[in-house]
Design an enzyme around this catalytic site. Structure first.
Site, PDB file in Angstrom:
ATOM      1  N   THR A  64       0.824  -1.214   0.000  1.00  0.00           N
ATOM      2  CA  THR A  64       0.000   0.000   0.000  1.00  0.00           C
ATOM      3  C   THR A  64       0.860   1.266   0.000  1.00  0.00           C
ATOM      4  O   THR A  64       0.315   2.371   0.083  1.00  0.00           O
ATOM      5  CB  THR A  64      -0.846   0.042   1.288  1.00  0.00           C
ATOM      6  OG1 THR A  64      -0.002  -0.352   2.367  1.00  0.00           O
ATOM      7  CG2 THR A  64      -2.051  -0.845   1.215  1.00  0.00           C
ATOM      8  N   SER A  65       2.169   1.114  -0.109  1.00  0.00           N
ATOM      9  CA  SER A  65       3.074   2.248   0.127  1.00  0.00           C
ATOM     10  C   SER A  65       2.806   3.449  -0.779  1.00  0.00           C
ATOM     11  O   SER A  65       2.863   3.357  -2.012  1.00  0.00           O
ATOM     12  CB  SER A  65       4.511   1.780  -0.064  1.00  0.00           C
ATOM     13  OG  SER A  65       5.376   2.895  -0.127  1.00  0.00           O
ATOM     14  N   ASN A  66       2.563   4.580  -0.138  1.00  0.00           N
ATOM     15  CA  ASN A  66       2.391   5.829  -0.890  1.00  0.00           C
ATOM     16  C   ASN A  66       3.716   6.279  -1.481  1.00  0.00           C
ATOM     17  O   ASN A  66       3.763   6.867  -2.558  1.00  0.00           O
ATOM     18  CB  ASN A  66       1.834   6.911   0.039  1.00  0.00           C
ATOM     19  CG  ASN A  66       0.487   6.516   0.615  1.00  0.00           C
ATOM     20  OD1 ASN A  66      -0.408   6.167  -0.130  1.00  0.00           O
ATOM     21  ND2 ASN A  66       0.360   6.532   1.927  1.00  0.00           N
TER      22      ASN A  66
END
Ligand code: PLP
Length: 324
Positions: free
Chosen positions: A80-82
């Site tokens: 999910t890393s932005n």
């Protein structure tokens, strides 16, 4: 050369929509009967990769990559890393190859962020957990070098002195003087840049309070201190001259990294319903829950203006349709 001159000489690419807007939050203030005026800095509108705080850090990293002839960037995080999504987007824009080393996230379904990483053309390498990210990144980097590529590794969150310069630049674009800045903190680069930027540009009475998304306050504070020390070396500032106060509040981490809490859910709904602004569920909503608590326990009563720094991440509200 003064530290400010040194800072201004470090090159960055103009990749985001900056200065990001600052909006006031009158309906929230009225609802809370809050004494300070409440403002929000919209770094969620920074542009690339659906916005967020990482764009500022990558403006410095990708400038270095292009100037020094790197052809590939690698970085790591959760699915999910932005940060990974922003890197994939900006690498595509800069014509660089991108490799992402990703561990599974707590989100159910396929995270929308992961779909976007694929769409931006990043090559995805999956690892079982976060401990494997850095060693696997070094291995892949070594393999690329052996095949004649020029890879640049960007550490987790681009939270290094170089990345944190992006948030010093952010302070240089502020045209008012808040008594306190509240924001989500995790790998420490955002907070380090804000603290060092406030000291560098003479706003040292502005208090920065990072609300931890996951780790214990002491650990995050130590990381922030180390990054600020690195910034001082980078811009020739005397040791400890940019340290300011480093405050991390870890009371709002809830069930843990990447998992919303009851307070964060409520904070997200409150801001959405009163001001039409959407937070992300696991960084900024936790930070906003922290802001609400600091307003209600009187900690911020003497502040005239309080600025909440929206660091983006709303993509975590969505799952991808289909498979990646
Ligand atoms: C939306 C969002 N806010 C805040 C942070 C924390 O920033 P930093 O890692 O620089 O502490 C992150 C980090 O990933 C993030 O994705």
């Amino acid at each position: 050369m003064t530290p400010i001159d040194c800072f201004r000489r470090i090159r960055r690419l103009d990749l985001g929509h900056f200065p990001s807007p600052v909006q006031d939050l009158p309906r929230l203030r009225e609802h809370l009967a809050a004494k300070p005026r409440l403002w929000i800095k919209r770094d969620d509108w920074s542009g690339a990769g659906f916005g967020g705080n990482k764009v500022r850090k990558l403006e410095y990293y990708l400038s270095k990559a292009l100037r020094q002839g790197y052809d590939t960037v690698l970085t790591c995080g959760a699915e999910t890393s932005n940060h990974c999504r922003a890197t994939a987007s900006l690498a595509a824009r800069c014509g660089l190859r991108c490799h992402l080393i990703l561990n599974p996230s707590a989100q159910s379904g396929t995270p929308a962020s992961l779909l976007l990483d694929h769409l931006y053309g990043a090559e995805i390498h999956r690892v079982a957990d976060r401990t494997q990210r850095a060693p696997v990144m070094s291995e892949i980097s070594a393999g690329l070098r052996a095949n004649g590529h020029r890879p640049m590794e960007i550490p987790l969150g681009a939270s290094t002195p170089l990345g944190a310069l992006g948030f010093m630049h952010a302070i240089s674009e502020l045209n008012f003087h808040p008594a306190a800045i509240i924001h989500a903190t995790s790998s420490g680069g955002t907070q380090a840049g804000l603290v060092a930027g406030l000291a560098l540009f003479g706003f040292s009475d502005t208090r920065v309070i990072g609300i931890s998304a996951d780790d214990p306050a002491r650990e995050v504070e130590e990381t922030v201190r180390t990054i600020v020390g690195g910034i001082e070396l980078e811009i020739n500032a005397p040791a400890c001259s940019l340290l300011g106060g480093i405050h991390v509040d870890d009371r709002f981490t809830g069930p843990g990294y990447g998992i919303p809490s009851r307070e964060s859910d409520e904070a997200l709904k409150l801001l959405a319903r009163l001001e039409g602004i959407i937070l992300d569920p696991v960084y900024t909503a936790k930070a906003f829950a922290g802001l609400l608590a600091l307003l209600s326990d009187g900690t911020l009563n003497n502040a005239r203006d309080v600025l909440f720094w929206h660091t983006g991440g709303q993509m975590a509200l969505f799952s991808a349709v289909g498979t990646c």
